[in-house]
Design an enzyme around this catalytic site. Structure first.
Site, mmCIF file in Angstrom:
data_model
loop_
_atom_site.group_PDB
_atom_site.id
_atom_site.type_symbol
_atom_site.label_atom_id
_atom_site.label_comp_id
_atom_site.label_asym_id
_atom_site.label_seq_id
_atom_site.Cartn_x
_atom_site.Cartn_y
_atom_site.Cartn_z
ATOM 1 N NE ARG A 212 39.603 -31.319 -53.290
ATOM 2 C CZ ARG A 212 40.203 -30.504 -52.464
ATOM 3 N NH1 ARG A 212 41.469 -30.645 -52.227
ATOM 4 N NH2 ARG A 212 39.562 -29.506 -51.904
ATOM 5 C CB CYS B 201 44.117 -25.853 -58.054
ATOM 6 S SG CYS B 201 42.852 -27.096 -57.655
ATOM 7 C CE LYS C 99 49.591 -33.044 -54.243
ATOM 8 N NZ LYS C 99 48.790 -31.928 -54.620
ATOM 9 C CE LYS D 129 46.064 -33.144 -56.077
ATOM 10 N NZ LYS D 129 45.768 -31.720 -56.146
ATOM 11 C CE1 TYR E 117 54.338 -27.552 -48.197
ATOM 12 C CE2 TYR E 117 54.359 -29.952 -48.237
ATOM 13 C CZ TYR E 117 53.760 -28.758 -48.570
ATOM 14 O OH TYR E 117 52.581 -28.771 -49.277
ATOM 15 C CB CYS F 275 39.690 -28.950 -57.981
ATOM 16 S SG CYS F 275 40.441 -29.745 -56.544
ATOM 17 C CB SER G 41 50.904 -31.489 -46.224
ATOM 18 O OG SER G 41 49.742 -32.174 -46.649
HETATM 19 C C1 PBG Z 1 45.273 -28.663 -54.818
HETATM 20 C C2 PBG Z 1 46.476 -29.183 -54.143
HETATM 21 C C3 PBG Z 1 46.528 -30.012 -53.021
HETATM 22 C C4 PBG Z 1 47.883 -30.197 -52.740
HETATM 23 C C5 PBG Z 1 48.609 -29.482 -53.673
HETATM 24 N N1 PBG Z 1 47.721 -28.881 -54.552
HETATM 25 C C6 PBG Z 1 45.442 -30.541 -52.163
HETATM 26 C C7 PBG Z 1 44.428 -31.452 -52.691
HETATM 27 O O1 PBG Z 1 44.446 -31.909 -53.823
HETATM 28 O O2 PBG Z 1 43.523 -31.717 -51.906
HETATM 29 C C8 PBG Z 1 48.440 -31.019 -51.618
HETATM 30 C C9 PBG Z 1 49.861 -30.755 -51.279
HETATM 31 C C10 PBG Z 1 50.276 -31.316 -49.976
HETATM 32 O O3 PBG Z 1 49.556 -32.106 -49.328
HETATM 33 O O4 PBG Z 1 51.388 -30.974 -49.541
HETATM 34 N N2 PBG Z 1 45.375 -27.289 -55.107
#
Ligand code: PBG
Length: 338
Positions: A223, A120, A254, A201, A319, A130, A280
């Site tokens: 996004r 990304c 996700k 996603k 995690y 992105c 996260s």
């Molecule tokens: C983008 C990406 C994101 C996450 C993984 N890959 C952030 C986004 O799309 O803003 C989020 C992963 C997480 O929140 O643990 N490279």
């Protein structure tokens, strides 16, 4: 279904019986551990909103990966935080970039671990988006340019493969990127590198702490032009179908916990290797409650991850992978029901 003569006997109550008839099993084999790598030596920067998670320099990442492998976790997923960012995210596809460095360093010391790389541009662009940014000829608000970004994503995947990546994970959600990456890998004789695509996603508030960890919040806008509306599940099936057509080897949903129905629908429709990313925000909210003494971490985490497996995920990016590997090694009868 009707079982008129069935009486629930001790089967439901006895721990040993419960183990025998358990439908869903959570195993260390299902886990993928995410890691954040940044330049330097001996660097471990704690991520404020994710207790126990660090940004690591390549040497520290190699140590971490050795530990992950020794816990028998099969894979790690690398995210890079570059020294410098620019408008074209050039750190992403630089053969001397941070992820490429980390790959070489980890590969030289750890062999029994699948190294997956995040593909990304958002961690590498100064605007935090992105992809490349443009405006329509008529002016107006800047937006992410889909097609011109594809070439850069493909270059990134090839550069990662060259540095030793075993699998690539495009997370940008540009249309057509799985096909573009597949063709570029094949042209460069990386036919055997699989693609795990973030196929469904969502534009989610659960990514907040990650943007701290990866230093990648968008500087303007959001996004929603390329990530999915949380209200849509049918669209997830179309997105997954497109990625499979373009050559994805594993498809990912996700976030995980708020999207269990989507995981289930994807698994049932496609019968394809399916991953879920426990992101996260899911991690941070449990950690915060645990710190307050309001939840018991081990029980909660095993219950959440088992639910994600039960919904249909074969693999879980989490995690908590190291903790779970330790918990499962100590107690084979995970989730004993107490
Ligand atoms: C983008 C990406 C994101 C996450 C993984 N890959 C952030 C986004 O799309 O803003 C989020 C992963 C997480 O929140 O643990 N490279």
């Amino acid at each position: 279904m009707n079982y008129p003569s069935y009486r629930p006997r001790r089967m439901r109550r006895n721990d040993l019986f419960r183990r025998m008839i358990r439908e869903t099993r959570l195993s260390t084999d299902n886990l993928i551990m995410p890691l954040f790598v940044r330049p330097g030596r001996g660097v471990r920067v704690p991520v404020k909103s994710m207790p126990g998670v660090f940004q690591l320099s390549p040497d520290e990442a190699a140590r971490e990966c050795a530990e992950i492998a020794s816990l028998r976790i099969p894979a790690a997923l690398l995210f890079g935080i570059p020294e410098k960012k620019d408008s074209r995210g050039s750190g992403a596809y630089d053969d001397d970039g941070i992820v490429q460095h980390a790959l070489r360093q980890v590969k030289s010391s750890v062999s029994d671990l699948v190294l997956i790389t995040d593909v990304c541009l958002c961690e590498y662009t100064d605007h935090g988006h992105c992809g490349l940014i443009g405006t329509t000829p008529a002016g107006g608000d800047p937006y992410v340019l889909n097609d011109p970004t594809l070439e850069l994503l493909a270059k990134t995947a090839v550069s990662h493969a060259r540095a030793g990546a075993d699998m690539v994970a495009p997370s940008d959600m540009m249309d057509g990127r799985v096909g573009a990456i597949r063709r570029a890998l094949d042209r460069n004789h990386f036919e055997d590198i699989p693609i795990i695509s973030y196929a469904a996603k969502y534009a989610s508030a659960f990514y907040g702490p990650f943007r701290d960890a990866a230093e990648s919040p968008p500087k303007f806008g959001d996004r929603r032009s390329h990530q999915m509306d949380p209200s849509n599940a049918e669209e997830a099936l179309r997105e997954v179908g497109m990625d499979i057509d373009e050559g994805a080897d594993i498809v990912m949903v996700k976030p995980a916990l708020a999207y269990l129905d989507v995981i289930r629908a994807v698994k049932e429709r496609f019968r394809f290797p399916t991953a879920a990313y426990c992101v996260s925000g899911e991690f941070a909210m449990v950690k915060a409650a645990v710190e307050k003494g309001w939840l018991e971490e081990k029980a909660i985490v095993l219950e959440i991850l088992t639910a994600i497996r039960r919904a249909g995920a074969d693999l879980i990016v989490t995690y908590w992978a190291k903790d779970v590997a330790r918990w499962l090694a100590q107690i084979p009868a995970e989730l004993s029901g107490k």
